[in-house]
Design a protein around this motif. Structure first.
Motif, PDB file in Angstrom:
ATOM      1  N   THR A 147      31.570  40.999  33.594  1.00  0.00           N
ATOM      2  CA  THR A 147      32.703  41.354  34.456  1.00  0.00           C
ATOM      3  C   THR A 147      33.441  40.099  34.905  1.00  0.00           C
ATOM      4  O   THR A 147      34.681  40.066  34.902  1.00  0.00           O
ATOM      5  N   ALA A 148      32.693  39.055  35.245  1.00  0.00           N
ATOM      6  CA  ALA A 148      33.322  37.797  35.655  1.00  0.00           C
ATOM      7  C   ALA A 148      34.126  37.185  34.505  1.00  0.00           C
ATOM      8  O   ALA A 148      35.227  36.662  34.722  1.00  0.00           O
ATOM      9  N   LEU A 149      33.603  37.254  33.281  1.00  0.00           N
ATOM     10  CA  LEU A 149      34.322  36.688  32.139  1.00  0.00           C
ATOM     11  C   LEU A 149      35.634  37.431  31.878  1.00  0.00           C
ATOM     12  O   LEU A 149      36.663  36.804  31.615  1.00  0.00           O
ATOM     13  N   VAL A 150      35.602  38.756  31.974  1.00  0.00           N
ATOM     14  CA  VAL A 150      36.836  39.533  31.802  1.00  0.00           C
ATOM     15  C   VAL A 150      37.818  39.193  32.927  1.00  0.00           C
ATOM     16  O   VAL A 150      39.021  39.021  32.683  1.00  0.00           O
ATOM     17  N   ALA A 151      37.307  39.047  34.134  1.00  0.00           N
ATOM     18  CA  ALA A 151      38.173  38.694  35.268  1.00  0.00           C
ATOM     19  C   ALA A 151      38.799  37.314  35.081  1.00  0.00           C
ATOM     20  O   ALA A 151      39.962  37.104  35.433  1.00  0.00           O
ATOM     21  N   VAL A 152      38.044  36.371  34.524  1.00  0.00           N
ATOM     22  CA  VAL A 152      38.588  35.033  34.264  1.00  0.00           C
ATOM     23  C   VAL A 152      39.745  35.114  33.264  1.00  0.00           C
ATOM     24  O   VAL A 152      40.799  34.497  33.472  1.00  0.00           O
ATOM     25  N   LEU A 153      39.558  35.871  32.185  1.00  0.00           N
ATOM     26  CA  LEU A 153      40.639  35.982  31.197  1.00  0.00           C
ATOM     27  C   LEU A 153      41.881  36.611  31.818  1.00  0.00           C
ATOM     28  O   LEU A 153      42.989  36.079  31.691  1.00  0.00           O
ATOM     29  N   GLN A 154      41.702  37.751  32.483  1.00  0.00           N
ATOM     30  CA  GLN A 154      42.857  38.440  33.051  1.00  0.00           C
ATOM     31  C   GLN A 154      43.490  37.630  34.175  1.00  0.00           C
ATOM     32  O   GLN A 154      44.715  37.541  34.270  1.00  0.00           O
ATOM     33  N   GLY A 155      42.662  37.022  35.016  1.00  0.00           N
ATOM     34  CA  GLY A 155      43.181  36.167  36.081  1.00  0.00           C
ATOM     35  C   GLY A 155      43.844  34.914  35.537  1.00  0.00           C
ATOM     36  O   GLY A 155      44.830  34.426  36.093  1.00  0.00           O
ATOM     37  N   GLY A 156      43.315  34.406  34.431  1.00  0.00           N
ATOM     38  CA  GLY A 156      43.927  33.242  33.791  1.00  0.00           C
ATOM     39  C   GLY A 156      45.346  33.528  33.337  1.00  0.00           C
ATOM     40  O   GLY A 156      46.246  32.691  33.470  1.00  0.00           O
ATOM     41  N   TYR A 157      45.542  34.743  32.796  1.00  0.00           N
ATOM     42  CA  TYR A 157      46.899  35.138  32.415  1.00  0.00           C
ATOM     43  C   TYR A 157      47.821  35.131  33.637  1.00  0.00           C
ATOM     44  O   TYR A 157      48.939  34.623  33.581  1.00  0.00           O
ATOM     45  N   VAL A 158      47.357  35.712  34.723  1.00  0.00           N
ATOM     46  CA  VAL A 158      48.177  35.800  35.937  1.00  0.00           C
ATOM     47  C   VAL A 158      48.525  34.403  36.449  1.00  0.00           C
ATOM     48  O   VAL A 158      49.685  34.116  36.770  1.00  0.00           O
ATOM     49  N   LEU A 159      47.523  33.527  36.521  1.00  0.00           N
ATOM     50  CA  LEU A 159      47.768  32.175  37.025  1.00  0.00           C
ATOM     51  C   LEU A 159      48.707  31.390  36.108  1.00  0.00           C
ATOM     52  O   LEU A 159      49.579  30.661  36.588  1.00  0.00           O
ATOM     53  N   ALA A 160      48.533  31.537  34.803  1.00  0.00           N
ATOM     54  CA  ALA A 160      49.404  30.836  33.857  1.00  0.00           C
ATOM     55  C   ALA A 160      50.845  31.321  33.980  1.00  0.00           C
ATOM     56  O   ALA A 160      51.783  30.523  33.957  1.00  0.00           O
ATOM     57  N   ARG A 161      51.012  32.632  34.103  1.00  0.00           N
ATOM     58  CA  ARG A 161      52.365  33.179  34.253  1.00  0.00           C
ATOM     59  C   ARG A 161      52.996  32.715  35.565  1.00  0.00           C
ATOM     60  O   ARG A 161      54.180  32.376  35.609  1.00  0.00           O
ATOM     61  N   ALA A 162      52.208  32.690  36.635  1.00  0.00           N
ATOM     62  CA  ALA A 162      52.736  32.261  37.930  1.00  0.00           C
ATOM     63  C   ALA A 162      53.164  30.798  37.895  1.00  0.00           C
ATOM     64  O   ALA A 162      54.168  30.429  38.500  1.00  0.00           O
ATOM     65  N   ALA A 163      52.413  29.967  37.177  1.00  0.00           N
ATOM     66  CA  ALA A 163      52.717  28.540  37.082  1.00  0.00           C
ATOM     67  C   ALA A 163      53.668  28.222  35.927  1.00  0.00           C
ATOM     68  O   ALA A 163      54.113  27.083  35.812  1.00  0.00           O
TER      69      ALA A 163
END
Length: 185
Positions: A147-163
């Protein structure tokens, strides 16, 4: 023509979301006329469901190919996490979770929910395989880690898009791999 309609809807959902994906935009992108669209689909919700289902199936198939590929379980997970992705565009399935119209409709939400449930379970199974084979220490719970690994991938997308910086996504993946490596024997 059915395929062009589905592919055009997939692209538009990824780019604009459900509300921004009008029947007119679908017809323009696909080159289909209104009669052709309604010959193959009952309406926008039916076509959107076909497009979302296709995106979910493709995401699962690609993940399965990597997670069942050659190498040790941790190598397969590393390959899955490290594969080339368009971080600034985001995940075509994950982005749908931010679409209130998709999430409010149980029929449209179902393939999204099922895909992430499947992915968490599949990663947990590979992590359990790594643990059973002695490659991974007994400490981390496979389901929680998955679950943490999936959250990292999805959260990584969000952070990359925000930045507006794909490197932020790469840092999230590198961080997850670093944490995982701390438990590899």
């Amino acid at each position: 023509m059915r395929e062009q309609l589905i592919e055009s809807t997939r692209e538009l959902l990824w780019e604009r979301g459900y509300v921004g994906t009008s029947p007119k935009a679908i017809q323009q992108r696909s080159g289909a006329g209104q009669g052709s669209m309604y010959h193959h689909f009952r309406g926008k919700p039916d076509l959107a469901l076909a497009a979302i289902t296709r995106s979910a199936e493709e995401m699962r198939a690609r993940a399965e190919a990597e997670l069942s590929g050659p190498g040790s379980p941790i190598r397969r997970i590393t390959a899955y996490l490290s594969r080339e992705r368009d971080a600034l565009r985001g995940c075509p399935v994950g982005r749908l979770t931010q679409d209130p119209d998709v999430m409010a409709d149980p029929e449209l939400r179902r393939p999204v929910e099922e895909t992430f449930s499947w992915l968490r379970a599949r990663l947990a199974a590979v992590l359990a395989e790594a643990r059973a084979g002695g490659e991974l220490a007994a400490g981390p719970d496979p389901a929680a880690t998955a679950t943490a690994l999936v959250a990292v991938l999805q959260g990584g997308y969000v952070l990359a898009r925000a930045a507006a910086d794909a490197e932020v996504y790469a840092q999230a993946v590198d961080g997850a791999l670093g944490l995982l490596a701390g438990h590899v024997r």
